[in-house]
Enzyme design. Structure first.
Site, mmCIF file in Angstrom:
data_model
loop_
_atom_site.group_PDB
_atom_site.id
_atom_site.type_symbol
_atom_site.label_atom_id
_atom_site.label_comp_id
_atom_site.label_asym_id
_atom_site.label_seq_id
_atom_site.Cartn_x
_atom_site.Cartn_y
_atom_site.Cartn_z
ATOM 1 N N TYR A 156 -3.688 6.032 -5.013
ATOM 2 C CA TYR A 156 -3.257 4.946 -4.790
ATOM 3 C C TYR A 156 -3.851 3.607 -5.712
ATOM 4 O O TYR A 156 -3.128 2.909 -6.225
ATOM 5 C CB TYR A 156 -3.360 4.424 -3.521
ATOM 6 C CG TYR A 156 -2.570 3.287 -2.585
ATOM 7 C CD1 TYR A 156 -1.323 3.329 -2.459
ATOM 8 C CD2 TYR A 156 -3.312 2.345 -2.654
ATOM 9 C CE1 TYR A 156 -0.767 2.159 -2.096
ATOM 10 C CE2 TYR A 156 -2.924 1.106 -1.975
ATOM 11 C CZ TYR A 156 -1.239 1.025 -1.631
ATOM 12 O OH TYR A 156 -0.769 -0.038 -1.256
ATOM 13 N N LYS A 160 -2.099 1.362 -8.508
ATOM 14 C CA LYS A 160 -2.007 -0.273 -8.250
ATOM 15 C C LYS A 160 -2.943 -0.872 -9.233
ATOM 16 O O LYS A 160 -2.662 -1.903 -9.631
ATOM 17 C CB LYS A 160 -2.469 -0.528 -6.876
ATOM 18 C CG LYS A 160 -1.757 -0.063 -5.690
ATOM 19 C CD LYS A 160 -0.272 -0.406 -5.774
ATOM 20 C CE LYS A 160 0.577 -0.169 -4.439
ATOM 21 N NZ LYS A 160 1.974 -0.903 -4.568
HETATM 22 P P1 NAD Z 1 6.266 0.574 4.407
HETATM 23 O O1 NAD Z 1 5.807 2.121 4.094
HETATM 24 O O2 NAD Z 1 6.326 -0.031 5.513
HETATM 25 O O3 NAD Z 1 7.548 0.320 3.376
HETATM 26 C C1 NAD Z 1 7.811 0.980 2.136
HETATM 27 C C2 NAD Z 1 9.151 0.969 1.818
HETATM 28 O O4 NAD Z 1 9.224 1.374 0.523
HETATM 29 C C3 NAD Z 1 10.121 1.950 2.822
HETATM 30 O O5 NAD Z 1 11.146 1.334 3.026
HETATM 31 C C4 NAD Z 1 10.461 3.050 2.088
HETATM 32 O O6 NAD Z 1 11.452 3.864 2.204
HETATM 33 C C5 NAD Z 1 10.407 2.544 0.630
HETATM 34 N N1 NAD Z 1 10.312 3.520 -0.522
HETATM 35 C C6 NAD Z 1 9.229 4.376 -0.418
HETATM 36 N N2 NAD Z 1 9.687 5.259 -1.537
HETATM 37 C C7 NAD Z 1 10.489 4.958 -2.292
HETATM 38 C C8 NAD Z 1 11.219 5.031 -3.422
HETATM 39 N N3 NAD Z 1 10.918 6.086 -4.162
HETATM 40 N N4 NAD Z 1 12.232 4.297 -3.787
HETATM 41 C C9 NAD Z 1 12.548 3.317 -3.088
HETATM 42 N N5 NAD Z 1 12.052 2.883 -2.147
HETATM 43 C C10 NAD Z 1 10.957 3.775 -1.729
HETATM 44 O O7 NAD Z 1 5.079 -0.107 3.364
HETATM 45 P P2 NAD Z 1 4.812 -1.768 3.173
HETATM 46 O O8 NAD Z 1 3.296 -1.747 4.010
HETATM 47 O O9 NAD Z 1 5.573 -2.582 3.679
HETATM 48 O O10 NAD Z 1 4.443 -1.556 1.689
HETATM 49 C C11 NAD Z 1 5.027 -2.336 0.736
HETATM 50 C C12 NAD Z 1 4.315 -2.425 -0.700
HETATM 51 O O11 NAD Z 1 3.098 -3.407 -0.262
HETATM 52 C C13 NAD Z 1 3.913 -1.242 -1.078
HETATM 53 O O12 NAD Z 1 4.153 -1.112 -2.550
HETATM 54 C C14 NAD Z 1 2.543 -0.904 -0.690
HETATM 55 O O13 NAD Z 1 1.708 -0.120 -1.487
HETATM 56 C C15 NAD Z 1 2.034 -2.531 -0.663
HETATM 57 N N6 NAD Z 1 1.080 -2.975 0.004
HETATM 58 C C16 NAD Z 1 0.771 -2.856 1.357
HETATM 59 C C17 NAD Z 1 -0.378 -3.086 1.965
HETATM 60 C C18 NAD Z 1 -0.408 -3.258 3.212
HETATM 61 O O14 NAD Z 1 -1.311 -3.271 3.930
HETATM 62 N N7 NAD Z 1 0.868 -2.698 4.118
HETATM 63 C C19 NAD Z 1 -1.594 -3.711 1.374
HETATM 64 C C20 NAD Z 1 -1.353 -3.632 0.009
HETATM 65 C C21 NAD Z 1 -0.369 -3.154 -0.753
#
Ligand code: NAD
Length: 248
Positions: A156, A160
């Protein structure tokens, strides 16, 4: 000039990947609230449709797997055919498959790189072709505070960090076309992704946040909306933490 008042993105055509839940859902809702016509794209079509319904009549839900370059090209072409332009791309889709480095499988490595890094490349490449020709555009990539390194997240963090390098390079290449590219690094945001973390570790993580709480999708979405707006036209190549002071 418009303020952050509900018409910041009036009639802009936007696509948000991973819009079916979590941060992506929050971003889609915010962009729609600010007047954008939002294409909610997700590998989970029913959730993309649900969010699009909530985003209003002009929004649409589509199935998109960002790991498939052909699907990324096709969706951007469909948007161009339908609307004649694409103003905003938000690369938000992401997954995690955490494991200590010595136990990480090839599959865990490849899955995360495919979604979190290659997916951003495929969508950015497809959108950049249109935005270059148009001489305008906004690309916002969701990286993570983990890009600087985090135990159990070699795959990851590598993906990133790759998003940061990709964003900065795209910003340099596209600046002459007045297309801006920025990366946002959320800290600890309350979504399904973080709810799978054991409670004790969640509590430890939240305790490290100077502002004293986990973030919400809306906290990230507000910054995306600004970067996607005309008002952010002089901001490019930036890497912006949205983490309540998490990295201080
Ligand atoms: P989540 O798992 O709640 O949602 C992710 C969404 O992406 C889901 O709806 C899933 O179906 C979709 N997805 C997964 N694989 C896919 C693909 N191949 N094609 C299209 N859609 C796809 O995650 P989140 O927490 O909402 O995270 C969203 C973004 O933010 C991600 O890139 C994650 O790495 C980043 N992020 C999250 C956090 C956190 O604390 N939640 C922190 C830093 C970064």
């Amino acid at each position: 000039m418009a303020l952050l008042s509900g018409d910041l993105l009036n009639e802009k055509i936007a696509i948000v990947t991973g819009a079916g839940r979590g941060i992506g859902e929050g971003i889609a809702r915010k962009l729609a609230h600010e007047g954008a016509i939002v294409v909610c794209a997700d590998v989970n079509f029913s959730e993309a449709e649900r969010v699009a319904r909530d985003c209003g009549k002009q929004a649409s839900g589509v199935r998109l797997d960002v790991t498939q370059a052909g699907e990324c090209d096709a969706i951007v072409k469909n948007i161009l055919d339908r609307y004649g332009r694409l103003d905003i791309l938000v690369n938000n889709a992401g997954i995690n498959r955490d494991a200590m480095l010595h136990k990480m499988t090839d599959e865990q490595w490849h899955q995360v790189i495919a979604v979190d890094l290659s997916g951003v490349f495929f969508m950015t490449r497809a959108a950049s072709r249109i935005m270059r020709a148009a001489g305008s555009g906004r690309i916002v990539n969701i990286s993570s505070a983990s890009w600087m390194g985090n135990i159990g997240q070699a795959n990851y963090a590598a993906a990133k960090a790759g998003v940061v390098g990709l964003s900065r390079t795209a910003a340099k290449e596209l600046a002459r076309s007045q297309v801006t590219v920025n990366a946002i690094c959320p800290g600890f945001i309350d979504t399904v992704m973080t709810r799978s973390i054991p409670e004790a570790i969640r509590e430890q993580q939240v305790a490290k946040i100077p502002l004293g709480r986990a973030g919400q999708p809306a906290d990230v979405a507000a910054v995306v909306a600004f970067l996607a707006s005309d008002e952010a036209g002089y901001v490019t190549g930036e890497v912006i933490n949205v983490g309540g002071g998490y990295v201080l």
